[in-house]
Design an enzyme around this catalytic site. Sequence first.
Site, short mmCIF file in Angstrom:
data_model
loop_
_atom_site.label_atom_id
_atom_site.label_comp_id
_atom_site.label_asym_id
_atom_site.label_seq_id
_atom_site.Cartn_x
_atom_site.Cartn_y
_atom_site.Cartn_z
N ASP A 1 6.36 -12.07 12.59
CA ASP A 1 7.49 -12.54 11.86
C ASP A 1 8.57 -12.33 12.12
OD1 ASP A 1 4.94 -12.86 10.35
OD2 ASP A 1 5.62 -11.64 8.63
N VAL B 1 5.70 -3.03 6.15
CA VAL B 1 5.23 -4.04 5.37
C VAL B 1 4.13 -5.15 5.94
CG1 VAL B 1 5.57 -6.15 3.83
CG2 VAL B 1 6.97 -4.12 3.78
N CYS B 2 4.53 -5.96 6.93
CA CYS B 2 3.83 -6.90 7.69
C CYS B 2 3.02 -6.42 8.77
CB CYS B 2 4.58 -8.31 7.99
SG CYS B 2 5.05 -9.10 6.37
N THR C 1 8.43 -6.50 9.03
CA THR C 1 8.82 -5.05 9.01
C THR C 1 7.70 -4.23 9.20
OG1 THR C 1 8.80 -4.85 6.49
CG2 THR C 1 10.74 -5.62 7.35
N THR C 2 8.19 -2.89 9.86
CA THR C 2 7.28 -1.94 10.26
C THR C 2 6.11 -1.61 8.99
OG1 THR C 2 8.90 -1.04 11.74
CG2 THR C 2 6.85 0.24 11.17
N LYS D 1 0.92 -17.76 7.92
CA LYS D 1 0.25 -16.75 7.02
C LYS D 1 0.90 -16.86 5.60
CE LYS D 1 2.31 -12.47 8.71
NZ LYS D 1 2.91 -11.81 7.49
#
Length: 210
Positions: free
Chosen positions: A4, A139-140, A136-137, A107
């Site tokens: 992302d 979350v995704c 982000t670390t 996605k």
Amino acid sequence: MLIDFQVDFLLPGGFGERLGNDTSMLQKAVDPTQKVLAAARAAGMFIIHTREGHRPDLADVTPLKAGGSTIGSNGPNGRILVRGEVGHDFIPELRPLEDGSEVIIDKPGKGAFFQTDLELVLKNIGIDTLIVCGVTTEVCVHSTVREANDRGIRCVVLKDCTASYNATFHEVGIEMISAQGGIFGEVSDCKAVIEGLAPFKRKSEGIKTF
């Protein structure tokens, strides 16, 4: 795997800033990731890029995720997190190669395995380990690593090639991955990966190793 690195997350005017975040916090991961990506390409590694986004008609946005109506609203880079818009695309520094040799996974959720063909791609290529960069670390990146772990896929997350809008979330997220002997995966950094890949640098173009 690069998760992302999109305009809507890393640059002003997109989804991240609309939620009140300082997008410059994510920029910390760009330079180290560029270096790892260059080393991976030189070594002939199979490279995967992911993008989070939705259909233009927003039919794939759940009511829970749609709360607040940020997704699909107009911004300086087009409709936010909508496929085909400038904001949905990758930042220039970390774009896939134009020859189509690098896989793009679009996605609709936070994890890269949810409602995508990522698992099939990895199985067909024979990949059982992922070197993970992204935002982000907490979350995704975390969602994807957890999904991979449940599927028996090893993940090595690069601390300096991941980032969060919140420095504390980043540190805690990284610590959680390697806790209890690596409950979700392992943690490394840009320097270690580049040094590890150096012996595998391709001697000529056209040679790909997996």
